[in-house]
Each structure stands twice: as C-alpha cells, then as structure tokens.
Scaffold this active site. Structure first.
Site, PDB file in Angstrom:
ATOM      1  N   ASP A  45     -23.931  45.883  19.064  1.00 14.86           N
ATOM      2  CA  ASP A  45     -25.203  46.041  19.931  1.00 14.86           C
ATOM      3  C   ASP A  45     -25.192  44.785  20.733  1.00 14.86           C
ATOM      4  O   ASP A  45     -25.553  43.691  20.198  1.00 14.86           O
ATOM      5  CB  ASP A  45     -26.336  46.144  19.235  1.00 14.86           C
ATOM      6  CG  ASP A  45     -27.542  46.412  19.866  1.00 14.86           C
ATOM      7  OD1 ASP A  45     -27.872  47.387  20.401  1.00 14.86           O
ATOM      8  OD2 ASP A  45     -28.429  45.413  19.854  1.00 14.86           O
ATOM      9  N   TYR A  50     -29.129  39.104  25.938  1.00 14.53           N
ATOM     10  CA  TYR A  50     -28.551  38.301  24.919  1.00 14.53           C
ATOM     11  C   TYR A  50     -27.581  37.153  25.341  1.00 14.53           C
ATOM     12  O   TYR A  50     -27.220  36.429  24.555  1.00 14.53           O
ATOM     13  CB  TYR A  50     -27.777  39.199  24.065  1.00 14.53           C
ATOM     14  CG  TYR A  50     -28.712  40.368  23.093  1.00 14.53           C
ATOM     15  CD1 TYR A  50     -30.177  40.224  23.277  1.00 14.53           C
ATOM     16  CD2 TYR A  50     -28.326  41.135  22.534  1.00 14.53           C
ATOM     17  CE1 TYR A  50     -30.914  41.097  22.661  1.00 14.53           C
ATOM     18  CE2 TYR A  50     -29.042  42.140  21.686  1.00 14.53           C
ATOM     19  CZ  TYR A  50     -30.333  42.009  21.968  1.00 14.53           C
ATOM     20  OH  TYR A  50     -31.055  43.238  21.481  1.00 14.53           O
ATOM     21  N   LYS A  75     -28.091  46.952  26.807  1.00 12.97           N
ATOM     22  CA  LYS A  75     -29.317  47.429  27.374  1.00 12.97           C
ATOM     23  C   LYS A  75     -29.756  46.543  28.708  1.00 12.97           C
ATOM     24  O   LYS A  75     -29.433  45.495  28.993  1.00 12.97           O
ATOM     25  CB  LYS A  75     -30.408  46.967  26.260  1.00 12.97           C
ATOM     26  CG  LYS A  75     -30.243  47.177  24.890  1.00 12.97           C
ATOM     27  CD  LYS A  75     -30.951  46.908  24.236  1.00 12.97           C
ATOM     28  CE  LYS A  75     -30.443  46.833  22.768  1.00 12.97           C
ATOM     29  NZ  LYS A  75     -29.834  45.578  22.318  1.00 12.97           N
ATOM     30  N   HIS A 108     -34.493  48.322  27.738  1.00 10.13           N
ATOM     31  CA  HIS A 108     -34.765  47.370  26.543  1.00 10.13           C
ATOM     32  C   HIS A 108     -36.166  47.453  26.143  1.00 10.13           C
ATOM     33  O   HIS A 108     -36.461  47.514  25.000  1.00 10.13           O
ATOM     34  CB  HIS A 108     -34.329  45.852  27.008  1.00 10.13           C
ATOM     35  CG  HIS A 108     -33.893  44.929  25.645  1.00 10.13           C
ATOM     36  ND1 HIS A 108     -32.940  44.335  25.937  1.00 10.13           N
ATOM     37  CD2 HIS A 108     -34.440  45.030  24.621  1.00 10.13           C
ATOM     38  CE1 HIS A 108     -32.890  43.669  24.667  1.00 10.13           C
ATOM     39  NE2 HIS A 108     -33.730  43.976  23.937  1.00 10.13           N
TER      40      HIS A 108
HETATM   41  N1  LIG Z   1     -33.986  46.170  20.987  1.00 17.47           N
HETATM   42  C1  LIG Z   1     -34.478  45.016  20.821  1.00 17.47           C
HETATM   43  O1  LIG Z   1     -35.504  44.463  21.327  1.00 17.47           O
HETATM   44  C2  LIG Z   1     -33.709  44.182  19.658  1.00 17.47           C
HETATM   45  C3  LIG Z   1     -34.778  42.901  19.172  1.00 17.47           C
HETATM   46  C4  LIG Z   1     -34.090  42.337  18.312  1.00 17.47           C
HETATM   47  C5  LIG Z   1     -32.960  42.505  17.755  1.00 17.47           C
HETATM   48  N2  LIG Z   1     -32.133  43.306  18.376  1.00 17.47           N
HETATM   49  C6  LIG Z   1     -30.985  43.819  17.804  1.00 17.47           C
HETATM   50  O2  LIG Z   1     -30.833  43.815  16.273  1.00 17.47           O
HETATM   51  C7  LIG Z   1     -29.721  42.905  15.872  1.00 17.47           C
HETATM   52  C8  LIG Z   1     -30.139  42.497  14.579  1.00 17.47           C
HETATM   53  O3  LIG Z   1     -31.548  41.875  14.381  1.00 17.47           O
HETATM   54  P1  LIG Z   1     -31.867  40.218  14.159  1.00 17.47           P
HETATM   55  O4  LIG Z   1     -30.603  39.445  14.472  1.00 17.47           O
HETATM   56  O5  LIG Z   1     -33.173  39.978  14.709  1.00 17.47           O
HETATM   57  O6  LIG Z   1     -32.050  40.433  12.512  1.00 17.47           O
HETATM   58  P2  LIG Z   1     -31.615  40.772  11.121  1.00 17.47           P
HETATM   59  O7  LIG Z   1     -30.310  41.543  11.435  1.00 17.47           O
HETATM   60  O8  LIG Z   1     -32.859  41.587  10.671  1.00 17.47           O
HETATM   61  O9  LIG Z   1     -31.362  39.488  10.327  1.00 17.47           O
HETATM   62  C9  LIG Z   1     -30.308  38.415  10.891  1.00 17.47           C
HETATM   63  C10 LIG Z   1     -30.580  37.457   9.758  1.00 17.47           C
HETATM   64  O10 LIG Z   1     -30.354  38.043   8.440  1.00 17.47           O
HETATM   65  C11 LIG Z   1     -29.209  37.032   7.769  1.00 17.47           C
HETATM   66  N3  LIG Z   1     -28.298  37.957   7.060  1.00 17.47           N
HETATM   67  C12 LIG Z   1     -27.322  38.759   7.646  1.00 17.47           C
HETATM   68  N4  LIG Z   1     -27.208  39.376   6.473  1.00 17.47           N
HETATM   69  C13 LIG Z   1     -27.344  38.869   5.451  1.00 17.47           C
HETATM   70  C14 LIG Z   1     -27.187  38.911   3.713  1.00 17.47           C
HETATM   71  N5  LIG Z   1     -26.401  39.802   3.452  1.00 17.47           N
HETATM   72  N6  LIG Z   1     -27.944  38.191   3.136  1.00 17.47           N
HETATM   73  C15 LIG Z   1     -28.784  37.322   3.547  1.00 17.47           C
HETATM   74  N7  LIG Z   1     -29.086  37.181   5.051  1.00 17.47           N
HETATM   75  C16 LIG Z   1     -28.310  37.980   5.858  1.00 17.47           C
HETATM   76  C17 LIG Z   1     -28.535  36.364   9.076  1.00 17.47           C
HETATM   77  O11 LIG Z   1     -27.947  35.204   8.719  1.00 17.47           O
HETATM   78  P3  LIG Z   1     -26.801  34.681   9.373  1.00 17.47           P
HETATM   79  O12 LIG Z   1     -26.522  34.930  10.788  1.00 17.47           O
HETATM   80  O13 LIG Z   1     -26.653  33.106   9.056  1.00 17.47           O
HETATM   81  O14 LIG Z   1     -25.685  35.165   8.184  1.00 17.47           O
HETATM   82  C18 LIG Z   1     -29.489  36.236  10.056  1.00 17.47           C
HETATM   83  O15 LIG Z   1     -30.473  34.980   9.882  1.00 17.47           O
HETATM   84  C19 LIG Z   1     -29.619  41.906  17.071  1.00 17.47           C
HETATM   85  O16 LIG Z   1     -28.616  41.044  16.853  1.00 17.47           O
HETATM   86  C20 LIG Z   1     -29.652  42.710  17.902  1.00 17.47           C
HETATM   87  O17 LIG Z   1     -28.399  43.228  18.400  1.00 17.47           O
HETATM   88  C21 LIG Z   1     -32.546  44.368  19.016  1.00 17.47           C
END
Ligand SMILES: NC(=O)c1ccc[n+]([C@@H]2O[C@H](COP(=O)([O-])OP(=O)(O)OC[C@H]3O[C@@H](n4cnc5c(N)ncnc54)[C@H](OP(=O)(O)O)[C@@H]3O)[C@@H](O)[C@H]2O)c1
Length: 283
Positions: A45, A50, A75, A108
């Site tokens: 994604d 980004y 997006k 988005h």
């Molecule tokens: N459409 C939208 O508006 C929108 C908005 C936000 C995000 N997104 C998408 O959603 C994706 C994910 O969301 P996000 O990055 O905000 O948050 P997330 O995936 O909920 O959380 C990521 C965090 O969790 C940690 N983590 C990952 N696996 C883990 C595990 N097994 N145990 C403990 N901690 C863990 C990561 O740490 P480390 O990196 O240090 O491993 C990072 O700090 C984004 O990358 C993006 O592609 C879309």
C-alpha cells in the site's frame, strides 16, 4: 499466505494482507521494502503523499519479481483531486513506481479540507477520472479511502462504477462498525489502515489478555481481528522478525465472543483523523 485473498465485486482477488509503506524507516525505504519482499509480502500500500512510490518501484525491480506477482495499491492526494488532477496524479504514480498499471487506485480523502463546501462535485469529477483509468485498464480496480457512508452515497448515486474498496482506520478500539457494515452490505471491501493503531492499541488490557489466551502477540490479535471481520489489514513494520510475525495469522482463530469483545471495547488509539473534522493532535 498469498493464497489467502478476498474477492472484489469485479472479480479481482486482493491479497488478504498488505504491507503498509507509510513512513517506512526514514532513509531506508528501499531496504525495508526489500526486507518485506524477503518476508514474503507480495502486496503493498503506497500513495503519492507517502513519497514511497519510487522506493517501492525500485525494490520490486531489484527483487526480480515479475510485475504480475505483486499487487500495488496507490492513492491520489487531496491536492490532486478533480478530473485533470487525478489523471496527472495517476501518470506520476505510474512513473514513480516504474510500472504501466496499478492493481488498485484510491481517492485518499473525500475532502481536501473539512471546510471545502463543494466536495460532492469534486469527488464526482475525481471519480470520473478513476472510472476512465479503469476502463482503459490502467488500474485494475478503483476505490476510496476515508470515505464515510454519506460520501460513498454521492458516488453510488451519480457515478457509473461503484467503489470496490474503502480503506479506513480500523483497529480494536476504533472499529467504525457503521462504516464497515455499510460497505460490506454493498460488497465494498474494507481495508484497515493503522491496524495496530500505530502501536497505541498493543498495550490495551483486552488485547494483551487475548494475546496470552491464544499464545500470540498483541499485534497478531489486532491483525486477526480485522481478517476475521472480512477486512484486509495493512500493517507496517521495520524488522524482518515483525514482518514475519505479522504474516503468521493462520495458525489460530479468535472465538466469536472475543471478536465481539474487541469490537465493543472502549475507544483507544484513534489517530485523530476524520474526513469531516480538523485533525485532532493527540499526544
Ligand atoms: N489511507 C490512509 O489515510 C492511511 C493513513 C495511515 C496509514 N495508511 C496505511 O496503513 C499502513 C499502516 O498504518 P500505520 O503505519 O499508521 O500503523 P500500524 O501498521 O498500525 O502500526 C505501525 C507501528 O507498529 C509497529 N509494529 C509493527 N508490527 C509490530 C509487531 N508485530 N509488534 C509490535 N509493534 C509492531 C511498527 O514498528 P516498526 O516500524 O518499528 O517495526 C510501527 O511503529 C501505512 O503504512 C499506510 O500504508 C493509510
């Protein structure tokens, strides 16, 4: 893992787990993405916002994977809305990703900012561009992100093609049941962004208790919660170990009563983002 898929209303199969690329470790974007490929991820994604599209394109190229072995979502950003804006945005994304098609292309956010009065017309113009890109085969599926039911109604009433996906914030403590139920009743596949609540959910007492009960990590509980609700989680992680752990979701099954507990637990971990409101800065 990649044999686990959900089917879109146009028949396209979407991997049940997608690697999130927002803020992949700063300055190591390409390495992180190569590690994700090593960990077995074949779906990614990204978004023009980004800044990770070019890293993803390079990582895929370096990995030696054929284009059709990879599922790419991108997006268009708030500043790229409107018909011409969306067409130009798609061209830029294809160039950055070094590809001639996207598997899935999303708007988005439904509004450039919460005060934008004429969002219905802007969404429709933008959607018309996505419909054309879809007709041309430049994108294999089209959808939206952060749209609530009232935003989707506008597209359903006036668009030619119904959105196939809605990507929204979704995790224990922010399950957005009304929006999920609305989408699922219309065969719109829900994808979960921040499925781990950006780690804010991982210390919640219920999530931790269930992790102990099932002998898995709190992160695995959150991801399985989405999957069993028919939702595609998009976790982001930086280490090979976490990437692998996040893919290891098929050796256990949450009981229905635990799914209810997770759905109905008190609010926790909200990002502060809402399409119709100014962003709330949470500490
Ligand atoms: N459409 C939208 O508006 C929108 C908005 C936000 C995000 N997104 C998408 O959603 C994706 C994910 O969301 P996000 O990055 O905000 O948050 P997330 O995936 O909920 O959380 C990521 C965090 O969790 C940690 N983590 C990952 N696996 C883990 C595990 N097994 N145990 C403990 N901690 C863990 C990561 O740490 P480390 O990196 O240090 O491993 C990072 O700090 C984004 O990358 C993006 O592609 C879309």
């Amino acid at each position: 893992m990649q044999q686990h898929t959900f089917q879109l209303q146009n028949g396209l199969r979407v991997p049940a787990l997608i690697f999130g690329t927002y803020k992949t470790a700063e300055e190591q974007n390409e390495d992180v993405l190569l590690t994700a490929i090593e960990a077995g991820y074949r779906a990614f994604d990204t978004a023009s916002f980004y800044g990770t599209e070019s890293y993803l394109g390079s990582a895929i190229r370096k990995s030696g994977l054929a284009r059709e072995e990879v599922f790419i979502t991108s997006k268009l950003w708030k500043t790229e809305m409107g018909y011409e804006g969306a067409m130009a945005a798609a061209r830029r994304s294809l160039e950055a990703l070094q590809t001639d098609y996207l598997d899935l292309y999303l708007i988005h956010w439904p509004l450039p900012d919460p005060d934008y009065a004429d969002w219905k017309a802007l969404d429709l113009e933008t959607w018309q561009a996505l419909e054309e890109l879809y007709d041309q085969g430049v994108v294999k599926a089209i959808g939206v992100s952060n749209f609530h039911p009232h935003h989707i109604e506008n597209l359903l009433a006036h668009g030619r093609i119904a959105p196939m996906v809605d990507q929204m914030e979704y995790h224990p403590g922010h399950a957005q049941e009304a929006a999920v139920a609305y989408c699922q009743a219309r065969n719109i596949l829900v994808q979960a962004w921040s499925p781990l609540g950006k780690r804010r959910v991982l210390g919640d007492p219920l999530v931790c208790a269930l992790a102990e009960k099932y002998g898995v990590s709190p992160a695995q509980i959150c991801l399985k919660f989405a999957l069993q609700r028919g939702i595609v989680p998009l976790p982001k992680a930086s280490s090979l170990e976490r990437m692998r752990q996040n893919r290891d979701l098929f050796s256990f099954e949450l009981e229905e009563e635990d799914l209810y507990r997770l759905t109905c637990m008190p609010p926790v971990g909200w990002s502060g983002e809402h399409p119709d409101r100014p962003r709330v800065r949470l500490t």
